[in-house]
Write a protein that holds these residues in place. Structure first.
Motif, PDB file in Angstrom:
ATOM      1  N   LEU A 154     -28.810 -60.221  22.576  1.00  0.00           N
ATOM      2  CA  LEU A 154     -28.838 -59.475  23.832  1.00  0.00           C
ATOM      3  C   LEU A 154     -27.456 -59.421  24.478  1.00  0.00           C
ATOM      4  O   LEU A 154     -27.095 -58.414  25.112  1.00  0.00           O
ATOM      5  N   ALA A 155     -26.663 -60.474  24.329  1.00  0.00           N
ATOM      6  CA  ALA A 155     -25.296 -60.451  24.854  1.00  0.00           C
ATOM      7  C   ALA A 155     -24.468 -59.389  24.139  1.00  0.00           C
ATOM      8  O   ALA A 155     -23.690 -58.654  24.764  1.00  0.00           O
ATOM      9  N   LYS A 156     -24.653 -59.292  22.816  1.00  0.00           N
ATOM     10  CA  LYS A 156     -23.947 -58.270  22.036  1.00  0.00           C
ATOM     11  C   LYS A 156     -24.376 -56.872  22.473  1.00  0.00           C
ATOM     12  O   LYS A 156     -23.533 -55.973  22.664  1.00  0.00           O
ATOM     13  N   ILE A 157     -25.665 -56.671  22.648  1.00  0.00           N
ATOM     14  CA  ILE A 157     -26.176 -55.368  23.090  1.00  0.00           C
ATOM     15  C   ILE A 157     -25.659 -55.043  24.488  1.00  0.00           C
ATOM     16  O   ILE A 157     -25.280 -53.903  24.774  1.00  0.00           O
ATOM     17  N   ALA A 158     -25.648 -56.043  25.377  1.00  0.00           N
ATOM     18  CA  ALA A 158     -25.162 -55.830  26.746  1.00  0.00           C
ATOM     19  C   ALA A 158     -23.706 -55.375  26.738  1.00  0.00           C
ATOM     20  O   ALA A 158     -23.303 -54.518  27.544  1.00  0.00           O
ATOM     21  N   THR A 159     -22.920 -55.917  25.830  1.00  0.00           N
ATOM     22  CA  THR A 159     -21.512 -55.512  25.732  1.00  0.00           C
ATOM     23  C   THR A 159     -21.396 -54.094  25.200  1.00  0.00           C
ATOM     24  O   THR A 159     -20.720 -53.246  25.783  1.00  0.00           O
ATOM     25  N   ASP A 160     -22.059 -53.830  24.082  1.00  0.00           N
ATOM     26  CA  ASP A 160     -21.878 -52.552  23.394  1.00  0.00           C
ATOM     27  C   ASP A 160     -22.394 -51.365  24.200  1.00  0.00           C
ATOM     28  O   ASP A 160     -21.762 -50.305  24.237  1.00  0.00           O
ATOM     29  N   ILE A 161     -23.555 -51.520  24.838  1.00  0.00           N
ATOM     30  CA  ILE A 161     -24.162 -50.380  25.526  1.00  0.00           C
ATOM     31  C   ILE A 161     -23.646 -50.229  26.955  1.00  0.00           C
ATOM     32  O   ILE A 161     -23.427 -49.103  27.422  1.00  0.00           O
ATOM     33  N   TRP A 162     -23.424 -51.351  27.653  1.00  0.00           N
ATOM     34  CA  TRP A 162     -23.115 -51.251  29.081  1.00  0.00           C
ATOM     35  C   TRP A 162     -21.744 -51.790  29.493  1.00  0.00           C
ATOM     36  O   TRP A 162     -21.011 -51.093  30.187  1.00  0.00           O
ATOM     37  N   ALA A 163     -21.387 -53.013  29.103  1.00  0.00           N
ATOM     38  CA  ALA A 163     -20.143 -53.602  29.601  1.00  0.00           C
ATOM     39  C   ALA A 163     -18.913 -52.787  29.185  1.00  0.00           C
ATOM     40  O   ALA A 163     -17.943 -52.688  29.938  1.00  0.00           O
ATOM     41  N   LYS A 164     -18.957 -52.188  27.987  1.00  0.00           N
ATOM     42  CA  LYS A 164     -17.828 -51.388  27.523  1.00  0.00           C
ATOM     43  C   LYS A 164     -17.637 -50.119  28.343  1.00  0.00           C
ATOM     44  O   LYS A 164     -16.562 -49.508  28.304  1.00  0.00           O
ATOM     45  N   LYS A 165     -18.686 -49.721  29.065  1.00  0.00           N
ATOM     46  CA  LYS A 165     -18.606 -48.484  29.845  1.00  0.00           C
ATOM     47  C   LYS A 165     -18.508 -48.750  31.342  1.00  0.00           C
ATOM     48  O   LYS A 165     -18.259 -47.835  32.128  1.00  0.00           O
ATOM     49  N   ASN A 166     -18.756 -49.993  31.763  1.00  0.00           N
ATOM     50  CA  ASN A 166     -18.665 -50.346  33.178  1.00  0.00           C
ATOM     51  C   ASN A 166     -17.214 -50.401  33.646  1.00  0.00           C
ATOM     52  O   ASN A 166     -16.334 -50.809  32.891  1.00  0.00           O
ATOM     53  N   LYS A 167     -16.999 -50.030  34.879  1.00  0.00           N
ATOM     54  CA  LYS A 167     -15.650 -50.086  35.439  1.00  0.00           C
ATOM     55  C   LYS A 167     -15.120 -51.514  35.456  1.00  0.00           C
ATOM     56  O   LYS A 167     -13.948 -51.767  35.191  1.00  0.00           O
ATOM     57  N   ASN A 168     -16.007 -52.488  35.793  1.00  0.00           N
ATOM     58  CA  ASN A 168     -15.559 -53.880  35.852  1.00  0.00           C
ATOM     59  C   ASN A 168     -15.692 -54.606  34.513  1.00  0.00           C
ATOM     60  O   ASN A 168     -15.285 -55.760  34.384  1.00  0.00           O
ATOM     61  N   GLY A 169     -16.264 -53.945  33.494  1.00  0.00           N
ATOM     62  CA  GLY A 169     -16.348 -54.530  32.169  1.00  0.00           C
ATOM     63  C   GLY A 169     -17.303 -55.697  32.048  1.00  0.00           C
ATOM     64  O   GLY A 169     -17.161 -56.513  31.127  1.00  0.00           O
ATOM     65  N   ILE A 170     -18.288 -55.784  32.932  1.00  0.00           N
ATOM     66  CA  ILE A 170     -19.252 -56.892  32.906  1.00  0.00           C
ATOM     67  C   ILE A 170     -20.656 -56.320  33.070  1.00  0.00           C
ATOM     68  O   ILE A 170     -20.873 -55.424  33.887  1.00  0.00           O
ATOM     69  N   PHE A 171     -21.606 -56.859  32.291  1.00  0.00           N
ATOM     70  CA  PHE A 171     -22.997 -56.433  32.474  1.00  0.00           C
ATOM     71  C   PHE A 171     -23.934 -57.572  32.105  1.00  0.00           C
ATOM     72  O   PHE A 171     -23.749 -58.228  31.078  1.00  0.00           O
ATOM     73  N   ILE A 172     -24.931 -57.801  32.955  1.00  0.00           N
ATOM     74  CA  ILE A 172     -25.974 -58.794  32.680  1.00  0.00           C
ATOM     75  C   ILE A 172     -27.231 -58.073  32.227  1.00  0.00           C
ATOM     76  O   ILE A 172     -27.745 -57.205  32.930  1.00  0.00           O
ATOM     77  N   LEU A 173     -27.699 -58.417  31.031  1.00  0.00           N
ATOM     78  CA  LEU A 173     -28.936 -57.852  30.498  1.00  0.00           C
ATOM     79  C   LEU A 173     -30.015 -58.922  30.588  1.00  0.00           C
ATOM     80  O   LEU A 173     -30.016 -59.883  29.822  1.00  0.00           O
ATOM     81  N   SER A 174     -30.938 -58.751  31.515  1.00  0.00           N
ATOM     82  CA  SER A 174     -31.976 -59.747  31.730  1.00  0.00           C
ATOM     83  C   SER A 174     -33.113 -59.562  30.720  1.00  0.00           C
ATOM     84  O   SER A 174     -33.621 -58.448  30.554  1.00  0.00           O
ATOM     85  N   PRO A 175     -33.544 -60.632  30.045  1.00  0.00           N
ATOM     86  CA  PRO A 175     -34.662 -60.528  29.097  1.00  0.00           C
ATOM     87  C   PRO A 175     -35.938 -60.017  29.748  1.00  0.00           C
ATOM     88  O   PRO A 175     -36.753 -59.374  29.095  1.00  0.00           O
ATOM     89  N   SER A 176     -36.107 -60.291  31.039  1.00  0.00           N
ATOM     90  CA  SER A 176     -37.317 -59.859  31.740  1.00  0.00           C
ATOM     91  C   SER A 176     -37.284 -58.385  32.121  1.00  0.00           C
ATOM     92  O   SER A 176     -38.278 -57.837  32.595  1.00  0.00           O
ATOM     93  N   ASP A 177     -36.135 -57.739  31.880  1.00  0.00           N
ATOM     94  CA  ASP A 177     -35.976 -56.354  32.327  1.00  0.00           C
ATOM     95  C   ASP A 177     -35.741 -55.391  31.164  1.00  0.00           C
ATOM     96  O   ASP A 177     -35.243 -54.296  31.360  1.00  0.00           O
ATOM     97  N   LEU A 178     -36.112 -55.815  29.964  1.00  0.00           N
ATOM     98  CA  LEU A 178     -35.824 -54.997  28.797  1.00  0.00           C
ATOM     99  C   LEU A 178     -36.567 -53.661  28.812  1.00  0.00           C
ATOM    100  O   LEU A 178     -36.036 -52.644  28.366  1.00  0.00           O
ATOM    101  N   GLU A 179     -37.798 -53.668  29.316  1.00  0.00           N
ATOM    102  CA  GLU A 179     -38.580 -52.433  29.313  1.00  0.00           C
ATOM    103  C   GLU A 179     -37.900 -51.344  30.135  1.00  0.00           C
ATOM    104  O   GLU A 179     -37.935 -50.163  29.774  1.00  0.00           O
ATOM    105  N   ARG A 180     -37.269 -51.735  31.234  1.00  0.00           N
ATOM    106  CA  ARG A 180     -36.605 -50.759  32.108  1.00  0.00           C
ATOM    107  C   ARG A 180     -35.211 -50.397  31.615  1.00  0.00           C
ATOM    108  O   ARG A 180     -34.709 -49.299  31.906  1.00  0.00           O
ATOM    109  N   THR A 181     -34.576 -51.284  30.863  1.00  0.00           N
ATOM    110  CA  THR A 181     -33.189 -51.064  30.447  1.00  0.00           C
ATOM    111  C   THR A 181     -33.094 -50.730  28.958  1.00  0.00           C
ATOM    112  O   THR A 181     -33.015 -49.561  28.576  1.00  0.00           O
ATOM    113  N   LEU A 182     -33.153 -51.738  28.134  1.00  0.00           N
ATOM    114  CA  LEU A 182     -32.921 -51.566  26.700  1.00  0.00           C
ATOM    115  C   LEU A 182     -33.909 -50.610  26.050  1.00  0.00           C
ATOM    116  O   LEU A 182     -33.533 -49.762  25.241  1.00  0.00           O
ATOM    117  N   TRP A 183     -35.179 -50.717  26.403  1.00  0.00           N
ATOM    118  CA  TRP A 183     -36.199 -49.929  25.719  1.00  0.00           C
ATOM    119  C   TRP A 183     -36.092 -48.436  26.006  1.00  0.00           C
ATOM    120  O   TRP A 183     -36.666 -47.621  25.282  1.00  0.00           O
TER     121      TRP A 183
END
Length: 422
Positions: A154-183
């Protein structure tokens, strides 16, 4: 003080690593499009890295240098310096180790960090991520992006999909929020899914990562068996676990330096090699590199693999075959005899463009089989003597006569690491 119950894992990624290193070393190119590319004259003229400015012109990694220059005529091309990049990567590892002793190298520009226990001293994950970014930027000039979650995948996915595109280069991917985000993301964005696998999922009616995650595992295995055959259960489970964000593997500092299962080298030739004597030269050079690496690492191999790709590129021919030798060895001459036996058994006489040699089924080289007809101690002493000369003066300090011919590539390869210039 009690430790947090849920792990906190970072995947720290260096933005456009090779290009960023070059821009840090050459401030005059700060506002110019920069790309790192191989040597066009030797068929390695592809883009290895492009800075964000170059990417804004459409320049992409792995495209040919000529195509990149057509998109961006002002592109500044830097020849790669692999040893320098390795040194910078090691320096960045040392910076990470100031924040946690659990740092696992994933690639030259990506590393996992387990900062679970560091929070009590250094603050919350965002605070730690920003501190890491600031220190790496201050010491190296490299921008770091950080994906944060409870496990490595999930840390790898958070980097590849979101942190690389964020202005601040940081993204938290919560396991409890996968349905709304990753899925909600399309299948092609899932870690481990390339263009071919995307096409397979599309034909299975799975367009989003959620489509995979919601499919019961037994059903997904059935679909994979029908499409890929009976041996696809493991692949199906890997895809299903990735989509559901399941990964129990620890951040292991020693993983990158684990004992190898094989030692091999491959070479793309600067021109077509059609004559057997020229091919022999390349096979011998590859064999020497493989055996020297084995000796340095303290291994012998009992299985040799030879691979070859022949012209033309549009409809190439080739093979990859292996054979078991009578005894484990790392002696160049003995392995070379096996390499030639394999190569000439399967070569179709088409011009050779790429060749590779590999030793596997490795064992420690401190025990070896003695024979009545070979002075193995003498052969091992000769190997050690030539290895010491190369270690001290460089791999081109002592070469076989065949490597001095037009077919030889040993001198050129001595200036490279992993196929790219040091």
């Amino acid at each position: 003080m009690s430790q947090p119950s849920e792990r906190v894992i970072f995947l720290a990624d260096c933005q456009s690593f090779y290009a960023s290193v070059e821009k840090a070393d050459h401030p005059e190119y700060k506002n110019k499009p920069v790309a790192v590319a191989g040597d066009p004259a030797r068929r390695s003229g592809i883009i290895l890295a492009a800075c964000p400015i170059a990417k804004s012109f459409g320049v992409t990694t792995a495209e040919r240098l000529g195509e990149a220059l057509r998109k961006c005529p002002d592109l500044v091309i830097m020849r790669p310096r692999m040893q320098h990049y390795i040194d910078i990567s090691l320096k960045i590892t040392e910076i990470y180790e100031k924040f946690t002793d659990l740092v696992e190298v994933f690639s030259i520009d990506e590393q996992f960090l387990d900062i679970t226990a560091s929070q009590s001293l250094l603050g919350d994950p965002i605070t730690i991520a920003r501190a890491i970014q600031d220190q790496v930027m201050h010491e190296t000039g490299i921008r770091i992006r950080v994906g944060i979650s409870s496990n490595k995948v999930l840390a790898k996915i958070a980097t590849d999909i979101w942190a690389k595109k964020n202005k601040n280069g940081i993204f938290i991917l919560s396991p409890s929020d996968l349905e709304r985000t990753l899925w909600q993301e399309p299948v092609h964005k899932m870690y481990g899914v390339g263009s071919r696998m995307t096409a397979h999922f599309t034909k299975l009616g799975m367009m989003t990562i959620g489509d995979i995650a919601r499919t019961p595992l037994p059903e997904l295995k059935d679909k994979f068996r029908a499409r890929f055959g009976k041996q696809s259960d493991i692949h199906a489970e890997v895809m299903w676990r990735t989509a559901n964000g399941l990964d129990n593997s620890p951040v292991s500092p020693g993983t990158f330096h684990a004992a190898p299962k094989s030692v091999g080298h491959m070479m793309t030739l600067p021109r077509d090699y059609a004559d057997a004597s020229e091919v022999d030269t390349i096979l011998l050079e590859l064999t020497e590199e493989v055996c020297r690496d084995c000796r340095q690492k303290g291994y012998m191999g009992s299985v040799v693999t030879v691979s070859c790709m022949c012209s033309p590129y549009e409809t190439p021919t080739g093979f990859s075959r292996q054979m078991k030798m009578a005894d484990p060895t790392n002696n160049t001459n003995k392995v070379f005899e096996a390499v030639k036996t394999l190569f000439y058994k399967y070569w179709d006489q088409m011009p050779v463009r790429r060749a590779g040699v590999m030793l596997s089924a490795l064992t420690d080289d401190d025990a070896y089989q003695l024979t009545l007809f070979e002075d193995q101690e003498r052969m091992r002493a000769l190997d050690r003597a030539t290895d010491r000369i190369k270690e001290r003066y460089g791999s081109a300090a002592i070469m076989r006569a065949s490597s001095a011919t037009k077919a030889g590539q040993a001198s050129e390869r001595s200036m490279k690491i992993g196929g790219h210039y040091k």
